[in-house]
Structure formats: structure tokens, C-alpha cells
Write a protein that holds these residues in place. Structure first.
Motif, PDB file in Angstrom:
ATOM      1  N   GLN A   1       0.271   1.372   2.467  1.00  0.00           N
ATOM      2  CA  GLN A   1      -0.077   1.207   3.662  1.00  0.00           C
ATOM      3  C   GLN A   1       1.062   1.791   4.518  1.00  0.00           C
ATOM      4  OE1 GLN A   1      -0.572  -1.382   2.045  1.00  0.00           O
ATOM      5  NE2 GLN A   1      -2.764  -1.681   1.904  1.00  0.00           N
ATOM      6  N   THR A   2       2.135   1.796   4.202  1.00  0.00           N
ATOM      7  CA  THR A   2       3.473   1.902   4.615  1.00  0.00           C
ATOM      8  C   THR A   2       4.253   3.149   3.727  1.00  0.00           C
ATOM      9  OG1 THR A   2       4.717   0.213   3.688  1.00  0.00           O
ATOM     10  CG2 THR A   2       3.963  -0.152   5.892  1.00  0.00           C
TER      11      THR A   2
ATOM     12  N   MET B   1      -6.685   2.559  -0.926  1.00  0.00           N
ATOM     13  CA  MET B   1      -6.651   3.973  -0.477  1.00  0.00           C
ATOM     14  C   MET B   1      -7.527   4.890  -1.177  1.00  0.00           C
ATOM     15  SD  MET B   1      -3.448   6.030   0.943  1.00  0.00           S
ATOM     16  CE  MET B   1      -3.001   5.037   2.355  1.00  0.00           C
TER      17      MET B   1
ATOM     18  N   THR C   1      -3.914  -5.371   2.390  1.00  0.00           N
ATOM     19  CA  THR C   1      -4.166  -4.742   1.117  1.00  0.00           C
ATOM     20  C   THR C   1      -5.571  -4.122   1.138  1.00  0.00           C
ATOM     21  OG1 THR C   1      -5.110  -6.787   0.214  1.00  0.00           O
ATOM     22  CG2 THR C   1      -2.923  -6.348  -0.306  1.00  0.00           C
ATOM     23  N   THR C   2      -5.466  -2.942   1.094  1.00  0.00           N
ATOM     24  CA  THR C   2      -6.755  -1.934   1.280  1.00  0.00           C
ATOM     25  C   THR C   2      -6.503  -0.959   0.045  1.00  0.00           C
ATOM     26  OG1 THR C   2      -5.795  -0.622   3.014  1.00  0.00           O
ATOM     27  CG2 THR C   2      -7.206  -2.433   3.835  1.00  0.00           C
TER      28      THR C   2
ATOM     29  N   MET D   1       2.154  -4.508   8.309  1.00  0.00           N
ATOM     30  CA  MET D   1       1.420  -3.703   7.575  1.00  0.00           C
ATOM     31  C   MET D   1       1.398  -3.600   6.011  1.00  0.00           C
ATOM     32  SD  MET D   1       1.990  -0.007   9.730  1.00  0.00           S
ATOM     33  CE  MET D   1       0.997   0.797   8.889  1.00  0.00           C
ATOM     34  N   THR D   2       2.496  -4.270   5.694  1.00  0.00           N
ATOM     35  CA  THR D   2       2.507  -4.398   4.321  1.00  0.00           C
ATOM     36  C   THR D   2       1.605  -5.576   3.581  1.00  0.00           C
ATOM     37  OG1 THR D   2       4.648  -5.684   4.187  1.00  0.00           O
ATOM     38  CG2 THR D   2       5.002  -3.570   4.080  1.00  0.00           C
TER      39      THR D   2
ATOM     40  N   HIS E   1       3.880  -0.688  -1.397  1.00  0.00           N
ATOM     41  CA  HIS E   1       2.583  -0.665  -0.588  1.00  0.00           C
ATOM     42  C   HIS E   1       2.271   0.421   0.106  1.00  0.00           C
ATOM     43  CE1 HIS E   1       4.087  -5.001  -0.262  1.00  0.00           C
ATOM     44  NE2 HIS E   1       5.377  -4.646  -0.127  1.00  0.00           N
TER      45      HIS E   1
END
Length: 161
Positions: free
Chosen positions: A76-77, A128, A125-126, A121-122, A74
Motif C-alpha cells: 500500500q505504501t 494488489m 492488507t489488500t 496505510m501499512t 507493505h
């Protein structure tokens, strides 16, 4: 022979395309992620230096490892300091991280709903961008420097600092 405006624009576009083909990306995505993981791990292990293991409370040793409560898959985290703490080798490798105990530790150390926020946050889905990963590398280089860690970054990343 005089060129018209359309012909000039066409030539400029062709030159721009040729230049774009010649210039390669400075870093591959895998190298960026590898370096971000490396510098983040060093930062976490030294941030938590001399603190006991977050799950079994064993005394700190040089073999402490950076462990993530939520998987590194993940993004994001992956590089959030709240998600990672140092653990002893036994808890991290032999006992598979003791995720439930680590989650309890995070909630008691920081605040009650931290794990719930990280879990939320997990679920997002974006993608990066490479530039964002490079910013993360630079951020943790600075953090390591502030902690006084005698850390030598890889040469290819020095030009970006």
C-alpha cells in the motif's frame, strides 16, 4: 448434422477453456514488481537530485539511493512518493536507514501527520492486482519522462505504454 443450442454452448465453453490455457500471462508478478521498483527508484533518486541526504544532510552524490520509511513489504505504501526519499549510501546501508530521522524529515517537509497516515496505510492488507502494478509502472514512466530523465524502459514493457 445440426447442433442444438446446448451443444453449441458446450462447444463454445470448451473452446474458451482451451484458449485460456494457451494464452499465458504477459508478465509474471515478480517481473512486474521488479520493474515497478526499478522505475520508482530511478524517479525518486532524480526527483531528489541535488538535495542533501534526508537524514544526515550530506551533499547529493550519484550514489544516492531510494529509501522507504516504511518497508517495501507493505504494497500500500511501496510506491507512494511520500514514503520514499533519496539517502546517501552511508545512512541507507551502514546505518540501516535511520528510520526515526527519516520520519521526522517527512513530517517537516510535507505536513505534520504524514507519517501517521502512512503508518495507518501499512495496517491495511489488500491484494494488489497485476493490472494495478502495471498502471504504477506506466505512471512512473511518464513521471520520469516529465523530469527529462534519459531513461530507457525494458523492451517488454514498451508495448504497454
Amino acid at each position: 448434422m445440426k447442433l442444438t443450442d446446448k451443444e453449441k454452448q458446450k462447444r463454445e465453453k470448451l473452446k474458451a477453456r482451451a484458449l485460456a490455457r494457451k494464452t499465458k500471462k504477459q508478465f509474471s508478478r515478480s517481473k512486474l514488481v521488479e520493474e515497478a521498483d526499478r522505475v520508482f527508484s530511478i524517479y525518486i533518486r532524480w526527483r531528489d537530485a541535488w538535495k542533501p541526504c534526508c537524514t544526515c544532510w550530506a551533499t547529493w552524490t550519484e550514489q544516492a539511493q531510494c529509501w522507504h520509511c516504511f518497508s517495501r513489504r507493505h504494497y500500500q505504501t511501496r510506491w507512494i512518493g511520500l514514503n520514499a526519499h533519496s539517502q546517501c549510501y552511508r545512512c541507507n546501508m551502514l546505518l540501516s536507514g535511520e528510520q526515526f530521522k527519516h520520519a521526522q524529515y517527512i513530517d517537516t517537509i510535507h505536513w505534520k501527520w504524514t507519517v501517521a497516515g502512512l503508518e495507518a496505510m501499512t495496517n491495511f492488507t489488500t491484494k494488489m492486482q497485476d493490472s494495478e502494478i502495471l498502471e504504477i509502472i506506466q505512471h512512473y514512466y511518464k513521471k520520469c519522462f516529465e523530469l527529462g530523465i534519459d531513461y530507457k524502459p525494458k523492451k517488454q514493457f514498451l508495448c504497454q505504454l
